[in-house]
Design a protein around this motif. Structure first.
Motif, short mmCIF file in Angstrom:
data_model
loop_
_atom_site.label_atom_id
_atom_site.label_comp_id
_atom_site.label_asym_id
_atom_site.label_seq_id
_atom_site.Cartn_x
_atom_site.Cartn_y
_atom_site.Cartn_z
N LYS A 65 0.84 -1.19 0.00
CA LYS A 65 0.00 0.00 0.00
C LYS A 65 0.88 1.25 0.00
CE LYS A 65 -3.85 -2.40 0.33
NZ LYS A 65 -3.29 -3.76 0.34
N ASN A 102 -12.44 -5.62 6.14
CA ASN A 102 -11.53 -4.54 6.53
C ASN A 102 -10.46 -4.34 5.46
OD1 ASN A 102 -9.74 -6.66 6.96
ND2 ASN A 102 -9.70 -6.45 9.19
N HIS A 103 -9.50 -3.49 5.75
CA HIS A 103 -8.41 -3.17 4.82
C HIS A 103 -8.95 -2.78 3.44
CE1 HIS A 103 -5.11 -4.11 7.51
NE2 HIS A 103 -5.83 -5.13 7.95
N ASN A 158 -4.42 3.80 5.73
CA ASN A 158 -3.54 2.64 5.90
C ASN A 158 -3.03 2.54 7.33
OD1 ASN A 158 -2.36 0.35 4.70
ND2 ASN A 158 -0.40 1.40 4.50
N GLY A 210 -7.14 -0.97 8.70
CA GLY A 210 -7.03 -0.36 7.38
C GLY A 210 -8.32 0.25 6.88
#
Length: 397
Positions: free
Chosen positions: A37, A318-319, A371, A376
């Motif tokens: 990321k 998530n993320h 991030n 995340g």
């Protein structure tokens, strides 16, 4: 994401050229879950897979659960009419389309109701001619009038929002809306047969609420007659007072931004859903052969459906990967990452190129901030539709 990606192999047997374009875009979206990321000092355009074009704030319906024009919607009445005066023209969009065509992305045209955007037909045609995958999301009430042009210009996909069979759908979306959609389906299919064309792919998107969840299978059965090629069941975007408050505080502290849009999904249409009944209905739908894929977003383990609707503060995905592979261009030229929550503005295509915006300071600040968050994602992302589509599946869900 796995369920969405699985549509591509089916399309290869019917529409090879379209499937190849879709595969390129989806591959980048899928890879975004696993690649590093980056934020500053990286050319994010090389990983761009999908750009939304929100062409107009106007709509001819008032669907009760809509975050824009529903019971809690943020674009009601005079405000939407005033905002419509700021929409971009076809000529405004052409340089952006030319720029994006180099990256062979998926484009997604929506609104409001995109057929109320006066330059929709020339814009979509231009995108197709540039080799882009062109998907349009519509309430379907104006399809009949434009069917000949749509098939002639070879739009890639049309997704039509339908929530139930006739009476229940109309109680949610507006009287007569179901029959308008059906006439549109019939007109599209007639035109496809007349031209011996496979364009466009025809899909239905159903948003699950406490108003329609008991009637989903009746809608699936009714769609057998209309050459549907994919049917998506969206479990819905929901939030509550506590989540909105945390998101408002977070965005002010971390990104100096006031939020307005999240409150539009604080509707209560998630309450009172019998999770076991809904699971049984979805299981019955997925067991049957309808002649096209049935996709539920997000696909959850059965015991977690209650959590999805009753415990909104428990994450199921998530993320979020959206800032690394997607963007939304609003009707006034503002660019955002979050299509449904366009509060944080990255820049405007009237002042900068899309690439300058997507790789710019504000974009990278957003990437770095999300991030660094636990899981995340921001506090308000818990039931975001894009996170449900593209986020990581949390163990047990």
């Amino acid at each position: 994401m796995d369920y969405n990606f699985s549509v591509v192999p089916l399309l290869f047997t019917k529409k090879f050229a379209l499937a190849r374009k879709m595969f390129r875009g989806f591959r980048r979206l899928w890879l975004a879950r696993y690649l590093p990321k980056h934020d500053y000092g990286f050319n994010h355009l090389q990983r761009l897979g999908l750009v939304y074009f929100k062409l107009t704030p106007l709509c001819n319906l008032h669907c009760v659960m809509c975050g824009q024009r529903g019971v809690k919607g943020m674009l009601m009445g005079k405000f939407a009419a005033d905002e419509a005066r700021t929409i971009l023209s076809f000529e405004d969009y052409k340089p952006v389309v030319d720029e994006l065509a180099r990256y062979r992305i998926i484009t997604y045209l929506w609104g409001g109701e995109p057929f109320l955007y006066p330059d929709l037909m020339p814009l979509a045609k231009y995108m197709v001619e540039k080799g882009l995958y062109v998907s349009v999301n519509t309430n379907g009430t104006m399809l009949e009038h434009y069917a000949e042009q749509i098939v002639r210009d070879k739009w890639s996909t049309i997704f039509v929002s339908l929530d139930a069979f006739r009476d229940v759908n109309d109680s949610i979306r507006g009287k007569g809306s179901y029959d308008h959609v059906i006439r549109g389906f019939e007109a599209l299919n007639r035109e496809k047969r007349r031209r011996n064309s496979t364009y466009p792919i025809l899909g239905v998107v159903t948003t699950v609420t406490n108003q329609n969840y008991l009637y989903l299978e009746r809608l699936a059965e009714a769609m057998r007659e209309y050459d549907i090629e994919v049917h998506l069941f969206n479990l819905g975007t929901y939030t509550n007072d506590a989540i909105v408050a945390r998101q408002r505080q977070f965005m002010l502290e971390k990104l100096d931004t006031n939020i307005e849009c999240l409150e539009g999904y604080n509707t209560g249409f998630n309450t009172g859903i019998d999770a076991q009944k809904l699971y049984n209905i979805l299981q019955d739908i997925h067991r049957k052969d309808w002649g096209h894929p049935m996709i539920t977003v997000p696909a959850l383990n059965p015991e977690k459906i209650r959590v999805y609707y009753d415990e909104l503060e428990v994450p199921v995905r998530n993320h979020c990967v959206v800032p690394w592979c997607q963007a939304d261009i609003n009707y006034n030229g503002d660019v955002h990452f979050c299509a449904d929550y366009p509060d944080y503005i990255l820049g405007n295509i009237k002042n900068q190129t899309f690439g300058e915006i997507f790789n710019g300071e504000r974009a990278n600040r957003f990437r770095k901030t999300i991030n660094a968050c636990e899981g995340g994602m921001f506090p308000g992302c818990l039931r975001c539709y894009q996170n449900m589509l593209f986020g990581n599946k949390i163990r047990g869900f």
